[in-house]
Motif scaffolding. Structure first.
Motif, PDB file in Angstrom:
ATOM      1  N   TYR A  68       3.793   2.391   6.213  1.00 31.14           N
ATOM      2  CA  TYR A  68       3.667   1.026   6.744  1.00 31.14           C
ATOM      3  C   TYR A  68       4.553   0.902   7.970  1.00 31.14           C
ATOM      4  O   TYR A  68       5.745   1.213   7.923  1.00 31.14           O
ATOM      5  CB  TYR A  68       4.122  -0.009   5.697  1.00 31.14           C
ATOM      6  N   LYS A  69       3.972   0.462   9.070  1.00 33.69           N
ATOM      7  CA  LYS A  69       4.723   0.351  10.314  1.00 33.69           C
ATOM      8  C   LYS A  69       5.772  -0.763  10.243  1.00 33.69           C
ATOM      9  O   LYS A  69       6.881  -0.615  10.724  1.00 33.69           O
ATOM     10  CB  LYS A  69       3.739   0.069  11.462  1.00 33.69           C
ATOM     11  N   ASN A  70       5.385  -1.887   9.607  1.00 31.66           N
ATOM     12  CA  ASN A  70       6.248  -3.072   9.665  1.00 31.66           C
ATOM     13  C   ASN A  70       7.197  -3.226   8.492  1.00 31.66           C
ATOM     14  O   ASN A  70       7.843  -4.246   8.342  1.00 31.66           O
ATOM     15  CB  ASN A  70       5.392  -4.331   9.781  1.00 31.66           C
ATOM     16  N   ILE A  71       7.203  -2.219   7.606  1.00 25.48           N
ATOM     17  CA  ILE A  71       8.086  -2.324   6.453  1.00 25.48           C
ATOM     18  C   ILE A  71       9.246  -1.365   6.648  1.00 25.48           C
ATOM     19  O   ILE A  71       9.057  -0.156   6.758  1.00 25.48           O
ATOM     20  CB  ILE A  71       7.296  -2.043   5.157  1.00 25.48           C
ATOM     21  N   PRO A  72      10.460  -1.928   6.752  1.00 27.92           N
ATOM     22  CA  PRO A  72      11.614  -1.089   7.073  1.00 27.92           C
ATOM     23  C   PRO A  72      11.868  -0.006   6.025  1.00 27.92           C
ATOM     24  O   PRO A  72      12.312   1.086   6.372  1.00 27.92           O
ATOM     25  CB  PRO A  72      12.775  -2.076   7.136  1.00 27.92           C
ATOM     26  N   SER A 259       0.157  -5.359  -0.373  1.00 25.86           N
ATOM     27  CA  SER A 259       0.229  -4.895  -1.746  1.00 25.86           C
ATOM     28  C   SER A 259      -0.288  -3.469  -1.818  1.00 25.86           C
ATOM     29  O   SER A 259      -1.122  -3.058  -1.022  1.00 25.86           O
ATOM     30  CB  SER A 259      -0.625  -5.831  -2.599  1.00 25.86           C
ATOM     31  N   ARG A 260       0.220  -2.708  -2.752  1.00 28.44           N
ATOM     32  CA  ARG A 260      -0.270  -1.333  -2.913  1.00 28.44           C
ATOM     33  C   ARG A 260      -0.304  -0.979  -4.380  1.00 28.44           C
ATOM     34  O   ARG A 260       0.387  -1.588  -5.199  1.00 28.44           O
ATOM     35  CB  ARG A 260       0.615  -0.352  -2.148  1.00 28.44           C
ATOM     36  N   PHE A 261      -1.118   0.003  -4.707  1.00 24.07           N
ATOM     37  CA  PHE A 261      -1.183   0.525  -6.061  1.00 24.07           C
ATOM     38  C   PHE A 261      -0.564   1.908  -6.006  1.00 24.07           C
ATOM     39  O   PHE A 261      -0.892   2.699  -5.121  1.00 24.07           O
ATOM     40  CB  PHE A 261      -2.632   0.600  -6.528  1.00 24.07           C
ATOM     41  N   TRP A 274       4.824  -6.517  -1.434  1.00 24.11           N
ATOM     42  CA  TRP A 274       5.987  -6.573  -0.544  1.00 24.11           C
ATOM     43  C   TRP A 274       6.433  -8.017  -0.391  1.00 24.11           C
ATOM     44  O   TRP A 274       5.644  -8.883  -0.023  1.00 24.11           O
ATOM     45  CB  TRP A 274       5.638  -5.989   0.824  1.00 24.11           C
ATOM     46  N   VAL A 275       7.717  -8.254  -0.714  1.00 22.44           N
ATOM     47  CA  VAL A 275       8.257  -9.605  -0.577  1.00 22.44           C
ATOM     48  C   VAL A 275       9.183  -9.613   0.627  1.00 22.44           C
ATOM     49  O   VAL A 275      10.261  -9.011   0.620  1.00 22.44           O
ATOM     50  CB  VAL A 275       8.989 -10.051  -1.858  1.00 22.44           C
ATOM     51  N   GLU A 276       8.721 -10.278   1.675  1.00 20.29           N
ATOM     52  CA  GLU A 276       9.401 -10.276   2.965  1.00 20.29           C
ATOM     53  C   GLU A 276      10.848 -10.797   2.849  1.00 20.29           C
ATOM     54  O   GLU A 276      11.773 -10.203   3.398  1.00 20.29           O
ATOM     55  CB  GLU A 276       8.596 -11.173   3.922  1.00 20.29           C
ATOM     56  N   TRP A 281       9.781  -4.119  -2.544  1.00 21.72           N
ATOM     57  CA  TRP A 281       8.522  -4.054  -3.272  1.00 21.72           C
ATOM     58  C   TRP A 281       8.756  -4.609  -4.668  1.00 21.72           C
ATOM     59  O   TRP A 281       9.662  -4.157  -5.363  1.00 21.72           O
ATOM     60  CB  TRP A 281       8.011  -2.617  -3.390  1.00 21.72           C
ATOM     61  N   VAL A 282       7.952  -5.595  -5.070  1.00 24.26           N
ATOM     62  CA  VAL A 282       8.111  -6.215  -6.382  1.00 24.26           C
ATOM     63  C   VAL A 282       6.906  -5.827  -7.247  1.00 24.26           C
ATOM     64  O   VAL A 282       5.770  -5.848  -6.787  1.00 24.26           O
ATOM     65  CB  VAL A 282       8.201  -7.751  -6.245  1.00 24.26           C
TER      66      VAL A 282
END
Ligand SMILES: *[C@@H]1O[C@H](CO)[C@@H](O)[C@H](O)[C@H]1NC(C)=O
Ligand SMILES: *[C@@H]1O[C@H](CO)[C@@H](O)[C@H](O)[C@H]1NC(C)=O
Ligand SMILES: *[C@@H]1O[C@H](CO)[C@@H](O)[C@H](O)[C@H]1NC(C)=O
Ligand SMILES: *[C@@H]1O[C@H](CO)[C@@H](O)[C@H](O)[C@H]1NC(C)=O
Ligand SMILES: *[C@@H]1O[C@H](CO)[C@@H](O)[C@H](O)[C@H]1NC(C)=O
Ligand SMILES: *[C@@H]1O[C@H](CO)[C@@H](O)[C@H](O)[C@H]1NC(C)=O
Ligand SMILES: *[C@@H]1O[C@H](CO)[C@@H](O)[C@H](O)[C@H]1NC(C)=O
Ligand SMILES: *[C@@H]1O[C@H](CO)[C@@H](O)[C@H](O)[C@H]1NC(C)=O
Ligand SMILES: *[C@@H]1O[C@H](CO)[C@@H](O)[C@H](O)[C@H]1NC(C)=O
Ligand SMILES: *[C@@H]1O[C@H](CO)[C@@H](O)[C@H](O)[C@H]1NC(C)=O
Length: 734
Positions: A68-72, A259-261, A274-276, A281-282
């Protein structure tokens, strides 16, 4: 060929320069003249995903992957060289080779990973899409159907949302999850999560070759053992099946949710969101969820329930194979039928509220009806159970089980009925266990009989008073009864949240019962007659009127009905404690199976056992009189104990004879032989008059049934009557 090889050093030299320029603009593609080295990346057009070299966890090994590009928090969704890490990337490169394949070469120029294109393109280009899919295609052709290769066909442990997995029957490619060895090592671990299509499609979690967990077969709406989604449906799940694909898709309704599985290295399949705000990741759900999700925990014919301790029990009419092991909580041996099957004389008992078992199963398409499924299952002695394949629109298609039924768990809010093969003797044996059952049922029935008698008694009392006040007679009071409030479909639909699964509180032979709330805040229970029910409109109306007449404070209050097109519903007042049984208890139950014949034969027996008439329970034979039986509930068959049913305060009262008369009528209703039972209208007449009542004969379940008498209701011969030795002498004595 030779030329191209000689030309390669130059090409790579050129492409290296180009790539530096290309990557700096964050291109989404790689072409034959470009190379990706450690430190270079390509980014999808909307900047959602990025491809490049990375090191997972605490590892120093280098891998090519997509994240993911936008997830640190670096979260790879795909890894190319998962089995072959690169330790020295100083000259490693991801590039096209003349075959049209994208390859990853290490510092020794050895190919350690390669794509597998279906054919060589003239001018191939690899593009990273916003879905997270890396595709290889002709530079001038971006039709998805023409992709030459895509990373989505070779998933690792994670799927981003909106992704399909399962089988492409044309290419033979199966998309499935396989866990990483550890958080530091993306190499294939022990666990897989795949769409198993050896039987009817179902999701299966395995460790090596052994099954750890399954979700049960797809029932048209969901996998049979899927966790209840609840009110806020954030995800949709679908199974697609045609001659070219069988795949499962879970998708987010709200596209802004990331969201991902994912299948963890320890074998937990989870959906994460993903909870910003907290940058984490929740977990939305984990599979397996609880002890009952462990495959086959309770063995064959065992039933797992998280609400009980111990968790395992046997299915109804089954006993532990090894009692001692069972007591020691070793349930693996499972359960056996109490009575062995006799292929030719078997019956099917309906169950609902369970996760459909695993077993070797076959299925038939939607053109099959439940009756045909039953016939199909009866035909083959090794067929142990059947159900509708698709529970939508009243049910269609068949699923047939062969062999032991394993991995069954108790669920709530489950609509699918399964019909399990039983020895016919289970329903009419005269064995010891049977007697215990009768004893239990009898005490239960006694209580119910008392309730019914009281209702009849009070109803009759009320009616007598009415008759005294006005000379209206039965005709007029009948008209009054017809003025039962009707609800319109819209009101009921709104009250029950469009008959949502989460509002469902039970299921009887006629169809489901939903809980709901009217606009004024009144809580209701809605009994929705199954659409497959062939109960006629008149019968339904009669039933409504009949129940309305029986109104009593001890019973569930019927508020009204709703008849609109195909829909037939009864609306009761909702009472939190114990009202469900009475709502589920269905006077018209038997009719849901037959057409316009007055008597029909079915091998399927559905219902609350205590209310079933003997000929229905044993032979699946029912008639109008079966309902009368159900009404009376089988009996309190002990001489001179009638008065014990009556409240002591009443014994000396003026109403005693009426109370006893009500019990007498109830006993007439439960006579063994259907032709002996009065019709519903006679019941009403008998209660309303003072005339002499015929003595009741043997009630059901207390003597051997005469099958000839039951099967030939037109015959006036009745061998059962010879057993008549029961009279209500107490009544005469008073
Ligand atoms: C590859 O892409 C670069 C940059 O867009 C372009 O200059 C080059 O001509 C392309 N090469 C081929 C073979 O298309
Ligand atoms: C990396 O190592 C540290 C210290 O041993 C540990 O706390 C951390 O959880 C590890 N990270 C991962 C992703 O394994
Ligand atoms: C990595 O490989 C390059 C040549 O490909 C070599 O010069 C360099 O010493 C290697 N580095 C390590 C740490 O082995
Ligand atoms: C790898 O290939 C490049 C270019 O063809 C060449 O310069 C280099 O020497 C090769 N390295 C090895 C270890 O063969
Ligand atoms: C490449 O694809 C073909 C069929 O498309 C398949 O038979 C073959 O096993 C694949 N090879 C690899 C390495 O995936
Ligand atoms: C459903 O979502 C709404 C708004 O997002 C929230 O207020 C409500 O509490 C949620 N209900 C449940 C049962 O989670
Ligand atoms: C099968 O379903 C897929 C996806 O819905 C569709 O793309 C494909 O055309 C279908 N194939 C046939 C033969 O119907
Ligand atoms: C099945 O039942 C029939 C009729 O009761 C009987 O004749 C037959 O012997 C039974 N067969 C088996 C295998 O028990
Ligand atoms: C269902 O199966 C029957 C018999 O196998 C076949 O004749 C019919 O065409 C099938 N219908 C569909 C919709 O596939
Ligand atoms: C019964 O079904 C099983 C499993 O599908 C099959 O192997 C067997 O041949 C069938 N027997 C008959 C008599 O049809």
């Amino acid at each position: 060929m030779k030329i191209s090889i000689e030309g390669f050093p130059f090409l790579i030299f050129v492409s290296y320069l180009v790539s530096v320029v290309g990557i700096s603009r964050a291109a989404d593609t790689v072409n034959t003249t470009q190379v990706i080295r450690d430190g270079d990346t390509i980014v999808s057009p909307a900047r959602s995903f990025e491809l490049g070299f990375f090191s997972p966890g605490n590892s120093t090994n280098r891998y090519v992957g997509i994240w993911y590009k936008n997830i640190p928090l670096r979260t790879p969704i795909w890894v190319a060289n998962r089995e072959f890490p690169i330790r020295n990337t100083s000259s490693a490169a991801l590039k096209f080779i003349p075959t049209g394949d994208l390859v990853l070469q290490d510092e020794n120029n050895a190919t350690i990973w390669s794509s597998n294109v279906t054919r060589a393109a003239r001018n191939p280009v690899a593009q990273l899409l916003d879905s997270g899919n890396l595709v290889i295609r002709e530079a001038n052709d971006d039709q998805p159907g023409n992709y030459l290769w895509q990373s989505f066909d070779y998933p690792t442990n994670t799927f981003p949302q909106g992704r399909d997995f399962g089988w492409n029957l044309v290419t033979g490619i199966e998309r499935y999850f396989s866990s990483w060895k550890s958080n530091d090592d993306p190499a294939q671990g022990e666990f897989t999560y795949r769409l198993d299509i050896t039987g009817y499609p179902q999701l299966v979690l395995k460790r090596g070759d052994s099954v750890l967990h399954r979700l049960g077969p797809w029932n048209g709406m969901q996998f049979s053992g899927m966790p209840s989604i609840g009110q806020n449906i954030t995800f949709t799940a679908k199974l697609y099946m045609n001659s070219s694909v069988i795949y499962f898709r879970e998708d987010t309704l709200d596209r802004s949710i990331v969201s991902r599985f994912s299948l963890s290295p320890s074998g937990v399949a989870q959906r994460l969101t993903w909870v910003e705000r907290i940058q984490e990741w929740v977990v939305y759900y984990n599979l397996p969820t609880d002890i009952c999700d462990n495959f086959g925990l309770c063995g064959a014919h065992g039933l797992c329930s998280t609400g009980t301790s111990p968790a395992c029990s046997c299915l109804d009419r089954f006993v532990p194979k090894d009692e001692q092991a069972w007591v020691r909580s070793d349930w693996s041996g499972g359960c056996l039928r109490r009575a062995p099957l006799n292929c030719t004389r078997d019956v099917f008992l309906g169950y609902s509220g369970i996760k459909m078992p695993d077993s070797q199963f076959t299925w038939f398409n939607e053109s099959f009806t439940l009756e045909e499924c039953e016939a199909e299952c009866l035909r083959n002695c090794s067929c142990m159970a059947y159900s509708n394949l698709d529970i939508r629109r009243g049910g269609s298609g068949c699923l047939l089980w062969f062999g032991d039924l394993v991995d069954i768990r108790q669920l709530t809010g489950e609509e699918q009925m399964i019909y399990i093969r039983m020895a016919a003797s289970e329903l009419d044996s005269k064995g010891k266990k049977r007697k215990t059952l009768i004893a239990v049922l009898t005490s239960l029935a006694g209580i119910i009989l008392l309730g019914l008698s009281l209702i009849l008694f009070f109803w009759k009392r009320k009616k007598n008073h009415q008759n005294l006040r006005n000379e209206g007679g039965p005709e007029e009071s009948h008209k009054e009864d017809l003025e039962l409030p009707t609800f319109d479909l819209w009101t009921v639909t709104k009250a029950t949240n469009s008959f949502s699964i989460s509002n469902k509180i039970g299921e009887g032979g006629f169809g489901p019962v939903y809980r709901g709330m009217l606009e004024d805040g009144k809580e209701i229970a809605v009994k929705r007659m199954s659409r497959t029910s062939t109960q006629g409109l008149d019968e339904f109306k009669n039933e409504v009127i009949f129940i309305a007449k029986l109104q009593h404070r001890n019973l569930v209050k019927l508020l009204g009905c709703c008849i609109q097109g195909e829909e037939k519903m009864l609306i009761y007042e909702y009472m939190p404690n114990g009202s469900l049984d009475l709502i589920l208890f269905d006077f018209g139950m038997a009719r849901s199976f037959s057409g316009n014949e007055t008597e029909a034969n079915t091998m399927r027996v559905v219902g609350t056992y205590g209310y079933m008439s003997p000929e229905y329970a044993v032979d699946g034979l029912f008639s109008v009189k079966s309902d009368v039986y159900s009404f009376g509930v089988h009996g309190y068959y002990k001489e001179r104990r009638c008065l014990e049913l009556v409240d002591t305060n009443l014994v000396d009262s003026f109403y005693l004879s009426e109370a006893v008369r009500s019990i007498h009528v109830a006993l007439l209703c439960v006579q063994q032989s259907p032709e002996d039972r009065p019709s519903m209208s006679s019941v009403v007449l008998m209660l309303g008059s003072e005339g002499v009542l015929p003595p009741p004969k043997q009630p059901g379940f207390f003597a051997e049934r005469d099958v000839r008498a039951a099967e030939n209701t037109s015959s006036s011969k009745n061998t059962v009557s010879s057993l008549n030795e029961y009279t209500i002498t107490v009544l005469d004595a008073r």
